[in-house]
Design a protein around this motif. Sequence first.
Motif, PDB file in Angstrom:
ATOM      1  N   ALA A 292       0.830  -1.209   0.000  1.00  0.00           N
ATOM      2  CA  ALA A 292       0.000   0.000   0.000  1.00  0.00           C
ATOM      3  C   ALA A 292       0.856   1.247   0.000  1.00  0.00           C
ATOM      4  O   ALA A 292       0.548   2.244  -0.685  1.00  0.00           O
ATOM      5  N   ILE A 293       1.976   1.219   0.766  1.00  0.00           N
ATOM      6  CA  ILE A 293       2.874   2.389   0.783  1.00  0.00           C
ATOM      7  C   ILE A 293       3.502   2.586  -0.586  1.00  0.00           C
ATOM      8  O   ILE A 293       3.599   3.717  -1.102  1.00  0.00           O
ATOM      9  N   GLU A 294       3.917   1.474  -1.202  1.00  0.00           N
ATOM     10  CA  GLU A 294       4.593   1.591  -2.498  1.00  0.00           C
ATOM     11  C   GLU A 294       3.639   2.013  -3.607  1.00  0.00           C
ATOM     12  O   GLU A 294       4.042   2.764  -4.500  1.00  0.00           O
ATOM     13  N   THR A 295       2.431   1.548  -3.556  1.00  0.00           N
ATOM     14  CA  THR A 295       1.519   1.803  -4.670  1.00  0.00           C
ATOM     15  C   THR A 295       0.658   3.042  -4.478  1.00  0.00           C
ATOM     16  O   THR A 295       0.225   3.645  -5.470  1.00  0.00           O
ATOM     17  N   GLU A 296       0.385   3.446  -3.211  1.00  0.00           N
ATOM     18  CA  GLU A 296      -0.523   4.568  -2.997  1.00  0.00           C
ATOM     19  C   GLU A 296       0.163   5.782  -2.366  1.00  0.00           C
ATOM     20  O   GLU A 296       0.026   6.896  -2.862  1.00  0.00           O
ATOM     21  N   PHE A 297       0.899   5.561  -1.260  1.00  0.00           N
ATOM     22  CA  PHE A 297       1.471   6.697  -0.528  1.00  0.00           C
ATOM     23  C   PHE A 297       2.638   7.338  -1.265  1.00  0.00           C
ATOM     24  O   PHE A 297       2.676   8.580  -1.424  1.00  0.00           O
ATOM     25  N   LEU A 298       3.595   6.550  -1.691  1.00  0.00           N
ATOM     26  CA  LEU A 298       4.766   7.133  -2.357  1.00  0.00           C
ATOM     27  C   LEU A 298       4.387   7.858  -3.641  1.00  0.00           C
ATOM     28  O   LEU A 298       4.889   8.981  -3.883  1.00  0.00           O
ATOM     29  N   PRO A 299       3.521   7.341  -4.545  1.00  0.00           N
ATOM     30  CA  PRO A 299       3.141   8.138  -5.726  1.00  0.00           C
ATOM     31  C   PRO A 299       2.456   9.439  -5.345  1.00  0.00           C
ATOM     32  O   PRO A 299       2.705  10.489  -5.940  1.00  0.00           O
ATOM     33  N   TRP A 300       1.618   9.435  -4.278  1.00  0.00           N
ATOM     34  CA  TRP A 300       0.969  10.679  -3.860  1.00  0.00           C
ATOM     35  C   TRP A 300       1.981  11.678  -3.313  1.00  0.00           C
ATOM     36  O   TRP A 300       1.921  12.868  -3.595  1.00  0.00           O
ATOM     37  N   LEU A 301       2.932  11.157  -2.510  1.00  0.00           N
ATOM     38  CA  LEU A 301       3.972  12.030  -1.934  1.00  0.00           C
ATOM     39  C   LEU A 301       4.816  12.642  -3.032  1.00  0.00           C
ATOM     40  O   LEU A 301       5.133  13.851  -2.997  1.00  0.00           O
ATOM     41  N   MET A 302       5.198  11.885  -4.044  1.00  0.00           N
ATOM     42  CA  MET A 302       6.013  12.403  -5.138  1.00  0.00           C
ATOM     43  C   MET A 302       5.246  13.456  -5.933  1.00  0.00           C
ATOM     44  O   MET A 302       5.802  14.477  -6.335  1.00  0.00           O
ATOM     45  N   SER A 303       3.953  13.218  -6.116  1.00  0.00           N
ATOM     46  CA  SER A 303       3.166  14.222  -6.860  1.00  0.00           C
ATOM     47  C   SER A 303       3.031  15.515  -6.077  1.00  0.00           C
ATOM     48  O   SER A 303       3.113  16.615  -6.650  1.00  0.00           O
ATOM     49  N   GLU A 304       2.858  15.423  -4.756  1.00  0.00           N
ATOM     50  CA  GLU A 304       2.742  16.627  -3.946  1.00  0.00           C
ATOM     51  C   GLU A 304       4.058  17.393  -3.928  1.00  0.00           C
ATOM     52  O   GLU A 304       4.089  18.643  -4.027  1.00  0.00           O
ATOM     53  N   VAL A 305       5.195  16.656  -3.758  1.00  0.00           N
ATOM     54  CA  VAL A 305       6.510  17.300  -3.757  1.00  0.00           C
ATOM     55  C   VAL A 305       6.762  17.997  -5.081  1.00  0.00           C
ATOM     56  O   VAL A 305       7.261  19.129  -5.149  1.00  0.00           O
ATOM     57  N   GLU A 306       6.425  17.340  -6.164  1.00  0.00           N
ATOM     58  CA  GLU A 306       6.637  17.940  -7.479  1.00  0.00           C
ATOM     59  C   GLU A 306       5.776  19.184  -7.656  1.00  0.00           C
ATOM     60  O   GLU A 306       6.230  20.202  -8.205  1.00  0.00           O
ATOM     61  N   GLU A 307       4.543  19.144  -7.145  1.00  0.00           N
ATOM     62  CA  GLU A 307       3.684  20.324  -7.244  1.00  0.00           C
ATOM     63  C   GLU A 307       4.240  21.488  -6.436  1.00  0.00           C
ATOM     64  O   GLU A 307       4.212  22.656  -6.873  1.00  0.00           O
TER      65      GLU A 307
END
Length: 320
Positions: A292-307
């Motif tokens: 769940a961390i690899e598939t949901e949390f990390l992609p969300w965190l990367m998108s927020e950081v990039e934004e």
Amino acid sequence: RSRSRRAEPTMASVHDKPYSFCSEPRSLLARPKYRSQTNAAEMEKVPVRYPNIMIDPRVVRGKALSLRLLPQPSAQPSASEVKRQKNAQKKVPPRKLSHEEFQPGTPEPVEGREHVYVQTELYLEEISDLIVEVDGECQTDEFLDRPTTPLFIPAKTGKDVATQIEEGELFDFDIEVKPILEVLVGKTVEQALLEVMEEEELAQLLSHQRAFTELRNAEFAELQRLEEQDRRIREEKERRRLEHLEKLRKQKETAEKIAARAFAQRYLADLIPSVFNNLHESGFFYDPVERAIETEFLPWLMSEVEEELQKKVLGRVMLD
């Protein structure tokens, strides 16, 4: 188109040419008063045929003006008459044949058909002059039937002779009738005895026949019972054989299933751990939280950081 039998002369040409006919008188042949018995039945069956003038030699044929000498059956002509007739024929001038006489005639029609005369001119003309046709017939007197011939009865010859016999001269009835009565009575008694013996014999034959029929029916019933019993035995044997074969088939199938199961268990004993290890190494078995961390949390965190970084870069650009 024209379809005609032969060229017919017109009415004018027929009336212009004269026509003459002569026949020498002759006496009729003598005929019998009665007709014969042999031909009477045949004459009744055969229809009456009238004479036909188309085949009569006395009827003149050909051109009406041509000279025709009739034969003289009664008397022979003299030499002077013959010479005079030849000279008359020589004096007649030769006549030229017309073109119509050389034209060949139409052949006779086939059976069941007839020729029809059709006008072939450009303009049709009404033919008003018709040939008068009259039917005539003649009938000779009928022959009288010959009367039947009477039976032949020969004339009586000789003299009649009679003999007188007195009573009792020839035989005595009471004496002569005894052997006749004995024969009649004996024959009657013998015939009666024969009939009684025949009736008894027929009764015995009927009794023997009845007994034979009963015996045959009993044997036939016993034969049918034995056949039915044999049929039931054969059906029972066949059913038992089929049941035994089915039992053997099921035992064989059960043994094959047990052997296959044991072989599969022995073959899969070492296969299951190796398969699970390979699946675990390949990543088929994982931790749900980590996944769940690899598939949901990390992609969300990367998108927020990039934004967030894009916002900072945009602020710096606007500040510059």
